[in-house]
Write a protein that holds these residues in place. Structure first.
Motif, PDB file in Angstrom:
ATOM      1  N   UNK A 100      21.414  27.344  54.977  1.00  0.00           N
ATOM      2  CA  UNK A 100      21.357  28.493  54.089  1.00  0.00           C
ATOM      3  C   UNK A 100      20.850  28.002  52.747  1.00  0.00           C
ATOM      4  N   UNK A 101      19.823  28.655  52.213  1.00  0.00           N
ATOM      5  CA  UNK A 101      19.239  28.230  50.946  1.00  0.00           C
ATOM      6  C   UNK A 101      19.184  29.415  49.989  1.00  0.00           C
ATOM      7  N   UNK A 102      19.170  29.106  48.690  1.00  0.00           N
ATOM      8  CA  UNK A 102      19.106  30.139  47.656  1.00  0.00           C
ATOM      9  C   UNK A 102      17.918  29.877  46.750  1.00  0.00           C
ATOM     10  N   UNK A 103      17.248  30.974  46.388  1.00  0.00           N
ATOM     11  CA  UNK A 103      16.023  30.912  45.597  1.00  0.00           C
ATOM     12  C   UNK A 103      16.154  31.861  44.414  1.00  0.00           C
ATOM     13  N   UNK A 104      15.777  31.374  43.233  1.00  0.00           N
ATOM     14  CA  UNK A 104      15.724  32.220  42.035  1.00  0.00           C
ATOM     15  C   UNK A 104      14.253  32.421  41.651  1.00  0.00           C
ATOM     16  N   UNK A 134      14.338  34.818  44.731  1.00  0.00           N
ATOM     17  CA  UNK A 134      13.785  35.046  46.051  1.00  0.00           C
ATOM     18  C   UNK A 134      14.845  35.248  47.099  1.00  0.00           C
ATOM     19  N   UNK A 135      16.085  35.480  46.665  1.00  0.00           N
ATOM     20  CA  UNK A 135      17.151  35.803  47.600  1.00  0.00           C
ATOM     21  C   UNK A 135      17.754  34.599  48.286  1.00  0.00           C
ATOM     22  N   UNK A 136      18.456  34.885  49.370  1.00  0.00           N
ATOM     23  CA  UNK A 136      19.107  33.873  50.201  1.00  0.00           C
ATOM     24  C   UNK A 136      18.500  33.956  51.592  1.00  0.00           C
ATOM     25  N   UNK A 137      18.199  32.790  52.149  1.00  0.00           N
ATOM     26  CA  UNK A 137      17.535  32.705  53.455  1.00  0.00           C
ATOM     27  C   UNK A 137      18.325  31.784  54.368  1.00  0.00           C
ATOM     28  N   UNK A 142      15.400  34.067  58.110  1.00  0.00           N
ATOM     29  CA  UNK A 142      15.728  35.468  57.881  1.00  0.00           C
ATOM     30  C   UNK A 142      16.466  35.599  56.560  1.00  0.00           C
ATOM     31  N   UNK A 143      16.233  36.699  55.875  1.00  0.00           N
ATOM     32  CA  UNK A 143      16.950  36.971  54.641  1.00  0.00           C
ATOM     33  C   UNK A 143      18.442  37.172  54.919  1.00  0.00           C
ATOM     34  N   UNK A 144      19.278  36.760  53.956  1.00  0.00           N
ATOM     35  CA  UNK A 144      20.731  36.850  54.116  1.00  0.00           C
ATOM     36  C   UNK A 144      21.372  37.179  52.774  1.00  0.00           C
ATOM     37  N   UNK A 194      16.651  42.485  49.215  1.00  0.00           N
ATOM     38  CA  UNK A 194      17.172  41.137  49.436  1.00  0.00           C
ATOM     39  C   UNK A 194      16.192  40.054  48.976  1.00  0.00           C
ATOM     40  N   UNK A 195      14.918  40.370  48.967  1.00  0.00           N
ATOM     41  CA  UNK A 195      13.879  39.382  48.729  1.00  0.00           C
ATOM     42  C   UNK A 195      13.677  39.052  47.249  1.00  0.00           C
TER      43      UNK A 195
END
Length: 365
Positions: free
Chosen positions: A170-174, A176-179, A189-191, A208-209
């Motif tokens: 599980x990764x987090x992007x600022x 760009x959401x959580x994937x 997949x987005x989460x 979510x994106x």
């Protein structure tokens, strides 16, 4: 004896102590900006990422607790395509900042993961001798909507490897959401369902994106429980990020960057509140750490040992860490202060006041 690795703008500071007494034991890469550090729990190796501006991003490894360092390969993007759907990509295909380093699973001795700005995810299977871009995430069509959260471009700053299944990340992007991936990065997949980006127009707030998770952590003993300090509040998931629940705002603020999850207790987490997006300092100049012991239903404020007036400290997303015992914590700020707690954050001991701005603090060993 515990060891802290403190990544500062002027080098990697090593701090040692027994939980109550600490001392600065070493300095590596003096004068150079350290953006991230990792102590691999599987073999004890230390990794140190440098952001050297004109000279680019560098990565170094030590196999003997910092006595010797070896420069190893740094993650790098392939050449930007000149034809095809990404030929007109406005995002540069070059690593500006190594923002996160994470060890693979216990059954993957050579695997490491790296997140960067722009928001690429890289994987190595040989301890950093070579890196591969995880193209399935980088080439997501939705990446065209990602945007910088404080930087010109989106960045990937949080990487969680499920201790039960190393192929589940599980990764987090600022921003760009959580994937999530369940097959080692081949599919994503987005989460971020349930999160609200109030900085967006109302019709896009739940997209979510484009969510801006500032920091994502999980409980080691219960990896399905995750916490996020979001740009727009605090969120918790109890089902592995399938759904997120907003935590009711707590005093003095639910804005901030850092969060730490108790490794043994899924109901407990710590936060370091700041005033607001446009006022990145403690509320009223008074620094506190907040803790919930019941999954976010209630919070306590702790200020013993922290400055209570005229404080301008900001704790970055990697500036708060908890040791495996769940009671020893470290915290460091952009104004060069470093604190430790040996009672689960209820009181804090100042260890240093004159460091360079701190990007990250980690426990080693």
């Amino acid at each position: 004896m515990r060891t802290m690795l403190v990544a500062t703008r002027k080098g990697l500071v090593v701090v040692e102590g027994d939980g109550t007494r600490w001392r600065i034991a070493g300095l590596h890469f003096a004068g150079e900006p350290v953006s991230q550090v990792l102590a691999d729990p599987r073999n004890g190796a230390w990794y140190c990422a440098l952001r050297l501006g004109h000279f680019g991003v560098k990565l170094h490894r030590s196999l003997d607790g910092g006595a010797h360092w070896q420069e190893i390969a740094a993650p790098a993007f392939p050449p930007k395509p000149t034809t095809g759907p990404w030929a007109d990509d406005p995002t540069p295909w070059s690593v500006d900042l190594l923002w996160e380093l994470a060890a693979g699973g216990p059954d993957e001795p050579g695997v490491l993961w790296a997140g960067c700005i722009p928001a690429g995810l890289f994987r190595t299977e040989d301890g950093g001798a070579s890196w591969q871009l995880v193209s399935a995430l980088w080439e997501q069509p939705g990446r065209r909507d990602w945007m910088g959260g404080g930087y010109d471009h989106a960045g990937l700053h949080s990487i969680l490897v499920d201790p039960r299944d190393a192929r589940h990340l599980t990764v987090a992007i600022s921003c760009g959401g959580i994937w999530q991936t369940h097959d080692g990065g081949a599919h994503w997949a987005l989460a971020a369902r349930g999160m609200q980006a109030t900085f967006m127009p109302p019709e896009r707030a739940d997209d979510q994106n484009i969510q801006d998770p500032h920091c994502l952590v999980q409980c080691a003993a219960a990896p399905e429980v995750l916490w996020v300090q979001h740009h727009c509040g605090i969120y918790r998931s109890v089902d592995g990020a399938q759904q997120w629940q907003r935590i009711a705002p707590s005093a003095p603020s639910d804005f901030g960057f850092a969060v730490a999850a108790d490794p043994t207790n899924p109901m407990r987490a710590w936060f370091v509140p700041a005033a607001a997006d446009a006022l990145r300092m403690p509320v009223g100049g008074r620094m506190v750490v907040t803790r919930t012991d019941d999954g976010g239903a209630h919070f306590q404020q702790f200020d013993a040992g922290l400055p209570q007036h005229d404080a301008f400290h900001l704790v970055y997303r990697h500036g708060l860490a908890v040791a495996p015992d769940g009671r020893t914590l470290a915290m460091a700020s952009t104004t060069g202060a470093l604190w430790a707690s040996d009672d689960a954050g209820e009181s804090w001991q100042p260890l240093a006041r004159d460091l360079a701005p701190v990007a990250a603090v980690r426990f080693a060993g």
